[in-house]
Design a protein around this motif. Structure first.
Motif, mmCIF file in Angstrom:
data_model
loop_
_atom_site.group_PDB
_atom_site.id
_atom_site.type_symbol
_atom_site.label_atom_id
_atom_site.label_comp_id
_atom_site.label_asym_id
_atom_site.label_seq_id
_atom_site.Cartn_x
_atom_site.Cartn_y
_atom_site.Cartn_z
ATOM 1 N N SER A 143 41.134 53.659 -32.274
ATOM 2 C CA SER A 143 39.801 53.313 -31.788
ATOM 3 C C SER A 143 39.843 52.574 -30.463
ATOM 4 O O SER A 143 38.931 52.719 -29.637
ATOM 5 C CB SER A 143 39.075 52.461 -32.834
ATOM 6 O OG SER A 143 38.961 53.149 -34.059
ATOM 7 N N TYR A 144 40.876 51.779 -30.234
ATOM 8 C CA TYR A 144 41.001 51.008 -28.989
ATOM 9 C C TYR A 144 42.377 51.283 -28.397
ATOM 10 O O TYR A 144 43.307 50.467 -28.519
ATOM 11 C CB TYR A 144 40.819 49.512 -29.253
ATOM 12 C CG TYR A 144 39.519 49.187 -29.953
ATOM 13 C CD1 TYR A 144 38.310 49.202 -29.269
ATOM 14 C CD2 TYR A 144 39.504 48.878 -31.309
ATOM 15 C CE1 TYR A 144 37.122 48.921 -29.911
ATOM 16 C CE2 TYR A 144 38.314 48.593 -31.954
ATOM 17 C CZ TYR A 144 37.135 48.620 -31.244
ATOM 18 O OH TYR A 144 35.966 48.333 -31.882
ATOM 19 N N PRO A 145 42.550 52.438 -27.777
ATOM 20 C CA PRO A 145 43.885 52.803 -27.260
ATOM 21 C C PRO A 145 44.348 51.920 -26.113
ATOM 22 O O PRO A 145 45.554 51.816 -25.878
ATOM 23 C CB PRO A 145 43.700 54.261 -26.812
ATOM 24 C CG PRO A 145 42.228 54.405 -26.561
ATOM 25 C CD PRO A 145 41.550 53.511 -27.533
ATOM 26 N N SER A 146 43.440 51.293 -25.382
ATOM 27 C CA SER A 146 43.837 50.454 -24.254
ATOM 28 C C SER A 146 44.189 49.031 -24.654
ATOM 29 O O SER A 146 44.642 48.252 -23.821
ATOM 30 C CB SER A 146 42.706 50.416 -23.206
ATOM 31 O OG SER A 146 42.404 51.713 -22.740
ATOM 32 N N LEU A 147 43.956 48.673 -25.893
ATOM 33 C CA LEU A 147 44.220 47.319 -26.347
ATOM 34 C C LEU A 147 45.720 47.118 -26.525
ATOM 35 O O LEU A 147 46.388 47.957 -27.137
ATOM 36 C CB LEU A 147 43.493 47.070 -27.668
ATOM 37 C CG LEU A 147 43.230 45.625 -28.078
ATOM 38 C CD1 LEU A 147 42.321 44.945 -27.062
ATOM 39 C CD2 LEU A 147 42.583 45.580 -29.457
ATOM 40 N N PRO A 148 46.292 46.026 -26.001
ATOM 41 C CA PRO A 148 47.743 45.801 -26.157
ATOM 42 C C PRO A 148 48.098 45.460 -27.597
ATOM 43 O O PRO A 148 47.238 45.273 -28.458
ATOM 44 C CB PRO A 148 48.022 44.631 -25.206
ATOM 45 C CG PRO A 148 46.718 43.913 -25.093
ATOM 46 C CD PRO A 148 45.657 44.969 -25.197
ATOM 47 N N ASP A 149 49.402 45.374 -27.831
ATOM 48 C CA ASP A 149 49.876 45.103 -29.189
ATOM 49 C C ASP A 149 49.399 43.743 -29.694
ATOM 50 O O ASP A 149 49.103 43.590 -30.889
ATOM 51 C CB ASP A 149 51.400 45.171 -29.225
ATOM 52 C CG ASP A 149 51.924 46.566 -28.925
ATOM 53 O OD1 ASP A 149 51.142 47.535 -29.087
ATOM 54 O OD2 ASP A 149 53.098 46.699 -28.518
ATOM 55 N N LEU A 300 38.784 41.567 -18.843
ATOM 56 C CA LEU A 300 39.760 42.077 -19.811
ATOM 57 C C LEU A 300 39.091 42.976 -20.852
ATOM 58 O O LEU A 300 39.641 44.022 -21.221
ATOM 59 C CB LEU A 300 40.451 40.897 -20.501
ATOM 60 C CG LEU A 300 41.483 40.130 -19.674
ATOM 61 C CD1 LEU A 300 41.933 38.885 -20.407
ATOM 62 C CD2 LEU A 300 42.675 41.013 -19.332
ATOM 63 N N LYS A 301 37.917 42.587 -21.314
ATOM 64 C CA LYS A 301 37.221 43.420 -22.302
ATOM 65 C C LYS A 301 36.820 44.763 -21.703
ATOM 66 O O LYS A 301 36.813 45.788 -22.412
ATOM 67 C CB LYS A 301 36.000 42.672 -22.837
ATOM 68 C CG LYS A 301 36.357 41.553 -23.794
ATOM 69 C CD LYS A 301 35.142 40.958 -24.475
ATOM 70 C CE LYS A 301 34.351 40.091 -23.536
ATOM 71 N NZ LYS A 301 33.269 39.357 -24.240
ATOM 72 N N LYS A 302 36.479 44.792 -20.425
ATOM 73 C CA LYS A 302 36.169 46.068 -19.777
ATOM 74 C C LYS A 302 37.409 46.943 -19.675
ATOM 75 O O LYS A 302 37.348 48.156 -19.916
ATOM 76 C CB LYS A 302 35.578 45.825 -18.391
ATOM 77 C CG LYS A 302 34.134 45.345 -18.405
ATOM 78 C CD LYS A 302 33.590 45.267 -17.000
ATOM 79 C CE LYS A 302 32.122 44.862 -16.998
ATOM 80 N NZ LYS A 302 31.566 44.795 -15.618
ATOM 81 N N LEU A 303 38.536 46.359 -19.329
ATOM 82 C CA LEU A 303 39.762 47.148 -19.209
ATOM 83 C C LEU A 303 40.251 47.637 -20.573
ATOM 84 O O LEU A 303 40.818 48.731 -20.675
ATOM 85 C CB LEU A 303 40.852 46.309 -18.530
ATOM 86 C CG LEU A 303 40.617 45.930 -17.067
ATOM 87 C CD1 LEU A 303 41.767 45.083 -16.546
ATOM 88 C CD2 LEU A 303 40.442 47.169 -16.204
ATOM 89 N N TYR A 304 40.017 46.847 -21.600
ATOM 90 C CA TYR A 304 40.466 47.215 -22.941
ATOM 91 C C TYR A 304 39.463 48.104 -23.671
ATOM 92 O O TYR A 304 39.766 48.608 -24.756
ATOM 93 C CB TYR A 304 40.719 45.960 -23.776
ATOM 94 C CG TYR A 304 41.866 45.116 -23.273
ATOM 95 C CD1 TYR A 304 42.939 45.694 -22.598
ATOM 96 C CD2 TYR A 304 41.883 43.734 -23.475
ATOM 97 C CE1 TYR A 304 43.989 44.932 -22.135
ATOM 98 C CE2 TYR A 304 42.938 42.970 -23.027
ATOM 99 C CZ TYR A 304 43.980 43.558 -22.350
ATOM 100 O OH TYR A 304 45.022 42.804 -21.895
ATOM 101 N N GLY A 305 38.276 48.293 -23.123
ATOM 102 C CA GLY A 305 37.265 49.123 -23.776
ATOM 103 C C GLY A 305 36.623 48.454 -24.978
ATOM 104 O O GLY A 305 36.143 49.145 -25.890
ATOM 105 N N TYR A 306 36.590 47.123 -25.003
ATOM 106 C CA TYR A 306 36.002 46.363 -26.110
ATOM 107 C C TYR A 306 34.871 45.505 -25.538
ATOM 108 O O TYR A 306 34.994 44.292 -25.394
ATOM 109 C CB TYR A 306 37.055 45.489 -26.777
ATOM 110 C CG TYR A 306 36.667 44.999 -28.159
ATOM 111 C CD1 TYR A 306 37.322 45.467 -29.283
ATOM 112 C CD2 TYR A 306 35.655 44.072 -28.330
ATOM 113 C CE1 TYR A 306 36.985 45.032 -30.558
ATOM 114 C CE2 TYR A 306 35.298 43.633 -29.588
ATOM 115 C CZ TYR A 306 35.962 44.093 -30.695
ATOM 116 O OH TYR A 306 35.602 43.649 -31.948
ATOM 117 N N THR A 307 33.771 46.145 -25.195
ATOM 118 C CA THR A 307 32.641 45.446 -24.591
ATOM 119 C C THR A 307 31.446 45.475 -25.539
ATOM 120 O O THR A 307 31.416 46.226 -26.513
ATOM 121 C CB THR A 307 32.258 46.087 -23.248
ATOM 122 O OG1 THR A 307 31.960 47.482 -23.464
ATOM 123 C CG2 THR A 307 33.393 45.968 -22.248
#
Length: 333
Positions: A143-149, A300-307
């Protein structure tokens, strides 16, 4: 004079008729509350203040309780197919088995007679917990492929936490069916019972249905939850610089966009972060440093796709049917 006598006679006749009619009418007075209700309510309120609220009671200690029917209705209510005997085992905790054996031993029964032939949910709890963690980990990465580990681990720990799992278990009615030595049921026992229920569902209907069960009831707890409420980042600006360097973006440059009440006790600053002369994010704060950190979190939330304005996750039945057909096509091919 005769006319006067006739008038007086007519008046008397009318009065007698009116009295006769009034005697035949039954007039009753109704009160909204009984006279003793006020004193009774006052006495009960005083008793409640002195004694305190009554202790909580198990649902099985109340009238109209049929354990077999309640367990069977549990799966029907959730629209899931459980193996009934395995589901009953999932609700039996080791503490309950120990308590029952101690009660039988206190009655003076022999060891062989006092032994309770009842399996607990220790094995099911371990299997359900492992399956839940694996499924939620895969779901978060998909669901959040851009989120780091680190972010995935933080979201996973939030979903697997006692607060979220126990709240879901209570809302599903797992607490009423849990066989525990203590009541209210402790969080550890309720947590293990929920995981055991997931393991029974995996046995009964397969991992696909168990995954959909976790998706519908656990992953939806992320709705309205901020990323950095679950993931504690000490230096968001430093993390944003590392993320931009990893993605090949220019380093963010903070600029003051606007401010208000700078010379008052309630100042407000808006700081924007620019990369390649484009506004990446902006954030407010009472100081320039706080506004810069807030803008870094927004970036960071924009880059991770969690907005907050992200596209909502699709839980529609059409997607479910498509995934089932794709799984069937891959298995058959």
């Amino acid at each position: 004079m005769a006319s006067g006598l006739l008038a007086t006679r007519g008046t008397l006749t009318l009065g007698l008729h009116f009295q006769h009619v009034c005697r035949s009418v039954l007039v009753t007075q109704t009160r909204q509350k009984k006279r003793w209700m006020k004193a009774y309510t006052r006495i009960m309120d005083a008793k409640l203040k002195l004694d305190g609220p009554p202790p909580p009671m198990r649902r099985s200690e109340k009238p109209n309780w049929d354990y077999h029917s309640e367990v069977e209705a549990f799966g029907v209510r959730l629209q899931e197919n459980f193996q009934l005997e395995r589901l009953k085992t999932a609700f039996v905790n080791p503490c309950y088995v120990r308590l029952e054996q101690e009660k039988r031993g206190a009655l003076g029964l022999e060891t062989e007679v006092a032994a309770l032939v009842l399996n607990d949910n220790t094995e099911l709890c371990a299997r359900g917990k492992a399956f839940t963690r694996d499924f939620l980990s895969d779901w978060c990465r998909a669901s959040y492929p851009s989120l780091p580990d680190e972010g995935v681990a933080a979201v996973l720990d939030h979903l697997m936490g006692f607060e979220v799992v126990c709240r879901v278990a209570q809302n599903l009615g797992v607490e009423d069916l849990t066989m525990s030595a203590e009541f209210p049921v402790p969080d550890e026992v309720l947590y293990g019972t929920f995981c055991a229920t997931v393991a029974v569902l995996e046995e009964s209907s397969g991992p696909h249905r168990a995954g959909l069960f976790l998706r519908d009831f656990l992953t939806t707890q992320l709705i309205g939850k901020d990323l950095f409420d679950m993931w504690s980042v000490v230096n968001p600006m430093g993390l944003l610089v590392e993320e931009c360097a990893r993605r090949g973006l220019p380093l963010p440059e903070p600029r003051l966009l606007r401010s208000a009440g700078a010379s008052t006790v309630l100042p407000l600053f808006f700081v924007g972060l620019y990369t390649d002369k484009k506004l990446l994010a902006e954030g407010p704060g009472e100081t320039l440093l706080a506004a810069e950190e807030e803008a870094a979190r927004v970036g960071l939330k924009k880059l991770y796709g969690y907005t907050e304005n992200q596209r909502p996750l699709d839980f529609s039945p059409a997607l479910l049917q498509t995934s089932q057909s794709n799984t069937h096509a891959l298995s058959s091919g």
